[in-house]
Design a protein around this motif. Structure first.
Motif, mmCIF file in Angstrom:
data_model
loop_
_atom_site.group_PDB
_atom_site.id
_atom_site.type_symbol
_atom_site.label_atom_id
_atom_site.label_comp_id
_atom_site.label_asym_id
_atom_site.label_seq_id
_atom_site.Cartn_x
_atom_site.Cartn_y
_atom_site.Cartn_z
ATOM 1 N N MET A 1 0.982 -1.150 -0.282
ATOM 2 C CA MET A 1 -0.061 -0.016 0.062
ATOM 3 C C MET A 1 0.956 1.241 0.031
ATOM 4 N N GLY A 2 1.127 1.920 1.218
ATOM 5 C CA GLY A 2 1.950 3.141 1.151
ATOM 6 C C GLY A 2 1.260 4.251 0.935
ATOM 7 N N SER A 3 1.067 5.161 1.801
ATOM 8 C CA SER A 3 0.363 6.611 1.395
ATOM 9 C C SER A 3 1.182 7.235 0.358
ATOM 10 N N GLN A 4 2.472 7.093 0.367
ATOM 11 C CA GLN A 4 3.257 8.097 -0.353
ATOM 12 C C GLN A 4 4.264 7.187 -1.501
ATOM 13 N N CYS A 5 3.548 6.091 -1.794
ATOM 14 C CA CYS A 5 4.119 5.045 -2.700
ATOM 15 C C CYS A 5 3.388 4.712 -4.011
ATOM 16 N N HIS A 6 3.887 4.739 -5.105
ATOM 17 C CA HIS A 6 3.018 4.186 -6.100
ATOM 18 C C HIS A 6 2.708 2.786 -6.060
ATOM 19 N N ASN A 7 1.411 2.119 -6.786
ATOM 20 C CA ASN A 7 1.153 0.704 -6.707
ATOM 21 C C ASN A 7 1.281 0.476 -7.996
ATOM 22 N N ILE A 8 1.417 -1.226 -7.874
ATOM 23 C CA ILE A 8 1.452 -1.889 -9.118
ATOM 24 C C ILE A 8 0.179 -2.197 -9.775
ATOM 25 N N LEU A 9 -0.381 -1.787 -10.521
ATOM 26 C CA LEU A 9 -1.860 -1.625 -11.038
ATOM 27 C C LEU A 9 -1.712 -2.282 -12.666
ATOM 28 N N ALA A 10 -2.379 -3.403 -12.694
ATOM 29 C CA ALA A 10 -2.280 -4.237 -13.860
ATOM 30 C C ALA A 10 -3.263 -3.755 -14.689
ATOM 31 N N SER A 11 -4.656 -3.257 -14.397
ATOM 32 C CA SER A 11 -5.784 -3.053 -15.149
ATOM 33 C C SER A 11 -6.535 -1.959 -14.660
ATOM 34 N N MET A 12 -7.546 -1.410 -15.339
ATOM 35 C CA MET A 12 -8.561 -0.336 -14.668
ATOM 36 C C MET A 12 -9.199 -1.064 -13.679
ATOM 37 N N ASP A 13 -9.653 -2.347 -13.830
ATOM 38 C CA ASP A 13 -10.264 -3.469 -12.978
ATOM 39 C C ASP A 13 -9.423 -3.524 -11.575
ATOM 40 N N ALA A 14 -8.200 -3.668 -11.835
ATOM 41 C CA ALA A 14 -7.552 -3.721 -10.680
ATOM 42 C C ALA A 14 -7.403 -2.476 -9.798
ATOM 43 N N ILE A 15 -7.580 -1.401 -10.400
ATOM 44 C CA ILE A 15 -7.747 -0.006 -9.879
ATOM 45 C C ILE A 15 -8.936 -0.159 -9.040
ATOM 46 N N ASP A 16 -9.988 -0.505 -9.654
ATOM 47 C CA ASP A 16 -11.456 -0.580 -9.053
ATOM 48 C C ASP A 16 -11.334 -1.491 -7.913
ATOM 49 N N ALA A 17 -10.750 -2.528 -8.107
ATOM 50 C CA ALA A 17 -10.561 -3.528 -6.975
ATOM 51 C C ALA A 17 -9.723 -2.876 -5.699
ATOM 52 N N GLU A 18 -8.831 -2.179 -5.763
ATOM 53 C CA GLU A 18 -7.982 -1.807 -4.951
ATOM 54 C C GLU A 18 -8.862 -0.459 -4.296
ATOM 55 N N ILE A 19 -9.608 0.298 -4.923
ATOM 56 C CA ILE A 19 -10.432 1.230 -4.394
ATOM 57 C C ILE A 19 -11.441 0.671 -3.422
ATOM 58 N N ALA A 20 -12.046 -0.443 -4.036
ATOM 59 C CA ALA A 20 -12.981 -1.186 -2.977
ATOM 60 C C ALA A 20 -12.423 -1.737 -1.688
ATOM 61 N N ALA A 21 -11.098 -2.340 -1.879
ATOM 62 C CA ALA A 21 -10.495 -2.700 -0.809
ATOM 63 C C ALA A 21 -10.151 -1.523 0.182
ATOM 64 N N MET A 22 -9.503 -0.552 -0.168
ATOM 65 C CA MET A 22 -9.394 0.486 0.768
ATOM 66 C C MET A 22 -10.823 0.993 1.419
ATOM 67 N N GLU A 23 -11.900 1.000 0.523
ATOM 68 C CA GLU A 23 -13.097 1.284 1.249
ATOM 69 C C GLU A 23 -13.425 0.503 2.162
ATOM 70 N N SER A 24 -13.341 -0.835 2.092
ATOM 71 C CA SER A 24 -13.513 -1.875 3.124
ATOM 72 C C SER A 24 -12.637 -1.681 4.302
ATOM 73 N N TYR A 25 -11.280 -1.131 3.950
ATOM 74 C CA TYR A 25 -10.720 -1.002 5.326
ATOM 75 C C TYR A 25 -11.101 0.257 6.224
ATOM 76 N N GLN A 26 -11.841 1.153 5.307
ATOM 77 C CA GLN A 26 -12.318 2.226 5.872
ATOM 78 C C GLN A 26 -13.519 2.058 7.016
ATOM 79 N N GLU A 27 -14.427 1.015 6.394
ATOM 80 C CA GLU A 27 -15.558 0.608 6.869
ATOM 81 C C GLU A 27 -15.136 -0.179 8.070
ATOM 82 N N ALA A 28 -13.918 -1.202 7.844
ATOM 83 C CA ALA A 28 -13.640 -1.891 9.380
ATOM 84 C C ALA A 28 -12.917 -0.928 10.375
ATOM 85 N N GLY A 29 -12.462 0.207 9.679
ATOM 86 C CA GLY A 29 -11.773 1.260 10.774
ATOM 87 C C GLY A 29 -10.365 0.637 11.524
#
Length: 366
Positions: free
Chosen positions: A272-300
Motif C-alpha cells: 500500500m503506502g500512502s506516499q508510494c506508487h502501486n502496481i496496477l495491472a488494469s482498470m479493473d485492478a484499480i477499481d478492486a484496490e479502491i474497493a479494498a481501501m473502502e472496506s478498510y475504512q469501513e472496518a476502521g
C-alpha cells in the motif's frame, strides 16, 4: 527507545450527565475517555459526539449504528442512557488501545535495520524495517510467552539480524504466516502456514519465485533464495489460532493472501503506502484496490501493515483512495505509457516506487 506522552485535555459536554449503572457490555463514553485525558464534545443541535483521544478522532450521532474513527467507519451501536452517551465497551477499549499503540511506540536500532514496537497491552506488534534495497518489512505478533511471525526478508543479512532479534525475546515461535515473502523462513525454526495459491507462486514458474530469481540476478549471493520445503496449508476465510493469537486469512485476489489480526484491529496486505506508487495491472485492478481501501475504512483498522512501507493508519487509506481515483483520471487522459508516467510524476512528485509506476504503465498501455 522513544516514548511519546499523551496530551491531557478538558472534557466538555453540553448535556447534564448523571451517574447510572450500565449493562456489562457497555460503557459511559465520557467517563472512559476523560479518565485517560481525552476530549469529548457533545453537539446538542444534532445529538452528535466528537471524541479526541491522542491522535485519534471519533465522531458519531447518538443512536446510530456506526461511528467514524479517523475517517473510517466502524459498526457499533451507541445510545443515550440517563443523558450519558454509551457504546460497546470492548469496541471503545480497542479503539483507545489502538490510539495508545500508535502514539506510544518504542524503537530499537539494530545494525542494519530497526524494530518499531506498538504496544496494545496484552499484545505487542514488532515491525522490522529492514532498510534493505527493497525496503522489506517483517512483523512479529507477541502475546504471553509466544510470538507469531508474518513474512520474512529478501536478503540473508537481514534475515539473520531479524532472527537474532526474535531469539533475543526468549519467546516460543508458535508459527509463521508466510505469503509474499517466505524467503529465509527456515531460519526461524517454526511451522509455516500458507495458502495453496501462495505455495504455487513460490514454486518454479510462480510469480513470487520469478521475483526471487530476478533478485538473484540483480544482487547475487546476498539474496535469501531458500523457500520453505514444508508448509501447512490454510485457506482464505480460515480463522487460525497460533500462540493464543487469532488470525483471519483474507483473500487478496493476487499471488498470495492478506491477514487480519482482530485482537488489535490490524490487517496485513502486501503493498500500500500512502506516499508510494502501486502496481496496477488494469482498470479493473484499480477499481478492486479502491474497493479494498473502502472496506478498510469501513472496518476502521487501527494499522495497515505492508511489506514495503511503514505501518500506517486510516489517514493513509484515505490518501490511497484519492491516489487511485486520480490515477484512473490520468489513465483516461493519456495515450501512451510515457505520457502517463510523466503526468503521474507531476501529480505525485514525492512518491517513491517509480519502478512500480513504470510496471503499471507497461501493463496499462500495452
Amino acid at each position: 527507545m522513544k516514548q511519546k506522552a499523551g496530551i491531557a485535555m478538558t472534557v466538555v459536554l453540553a448535556a447534564s450527565i448523571t451517574s447510572t449503572a450500565f449493562a456489562a457490555d457497555t460503557v459511559g463514553i465520557r467517563q472512559a475517555v476523560e479518565a485517560k485525558g481525552g476530549v469529548v464534545t457533545y453537539h446538542a443541535s444534532d445529538k452528535s459526539v466528537d471524541i479526541q483521544y491522542l491522535d485519534t478522532h471519533m465522531h458519531f450521532v447518538i443512536g446510530a449504528d456506526t461511528i467514524t474513527v479517523n475517517g473510517g467507519e466502524r459498526q457499533v451501536s451507541t445510545a443515550l442512557v440517563n443523558q450519558e452517551a454509551v457504546m460497546d465497551a470492548d469496541t471503545l477499549e480497542q479503539i483507545m488501545k489502538g490510539a495508545e499503540a500508535m502514539k506510544n511506540t518504542a524503537e530499537i536500532q539494530l545494525e542494519l535495520g530497526k524494530v518499531v514496537i506498538y504496544d496494545f497491552g496484552n499484545i505487542r506488534l514488532h515491525a522490522y524495517l529492514s532498510n534493505d534495497a527493497l525496503y522489506d518489512v517483517c512483523y512479529l505478533v507477541e502475546k504471553g510467552d509466544a510470538v507469531v511471525l508474518i513474512e520474512s526478508g529478501a536478503f540473508d543479512a537481514n534475515v539473520a539480524e531479524w532472527d537474532q532479534y526474535i531469539q533475543s525475546l526468549g519467546k516460543t515461535v508458535a508459527g509463521q504466516l508466510m505469503a509474499y515473502h517466505p524467503n529465509g523462513a527456515d531460519h526461524y525454526d517454526a511451522e509455516v502456514y500458507a495458502t495453496e495459491n501462495a505455495v504455487k507462486n513460490w514454486g518454479e514458474g510462480g510469480s513470487i519465485r520469478a521475483l526471487t530469481d530476478g533478485f538473484v540476478v540483480s544482487f547475487g549471493d546476498a539474496v535469501a533464495e531458500e523457500i520453505p520445503a514444508q508448509t501447512n496449508i490454510i485457506s482464505a476465510g480460515d480463522t487460525i489460532v497460533l500462540g493464543d493469537i487469532t488470525f483471519r486469512i483474507v483473500a487478496a485476489d493476487d499471488d498470495a493472501y492478506s491477514i487480519e489480526i482482530p485482537e488489535i484491529n490490524c490487517i496485513y496486505r502486501h503493498m500500500m503506502g500512502s506516499q508510494c506508487h502501486n502496481i496496477l495491472a488494469s482498470m479493473d485492478a484499480i477499481d478492486a484496490e479502491i474497493a479494498a481501501m473502502e472496506s478498510y475504512q469501513e472496518a476502521g483498522y487501527t494499522l495497515i501493515l505492508t511489506s514495503h512501507y511503514d505501518p500506517e493508519g486510516q489517514e493513509a487509506v484515505f490518501a490511497k483512495i484519492e491516489y487511485l481515483k486520480k490515477t484512473k483520471e490520468i489513465v483516461q487522459s493519456c495515450d501512451t505509457a510515457e505520457a502517463f508516467i510523466a503526468a503521474m510524476q507531476q501529480e505525485f512528485p514525492n512518491y517513491s516506487g517509480v519502478n512500480y509506476l513504470e510496471m503499471t504503465a507497461g501493463m496499462l498501455f500495452q
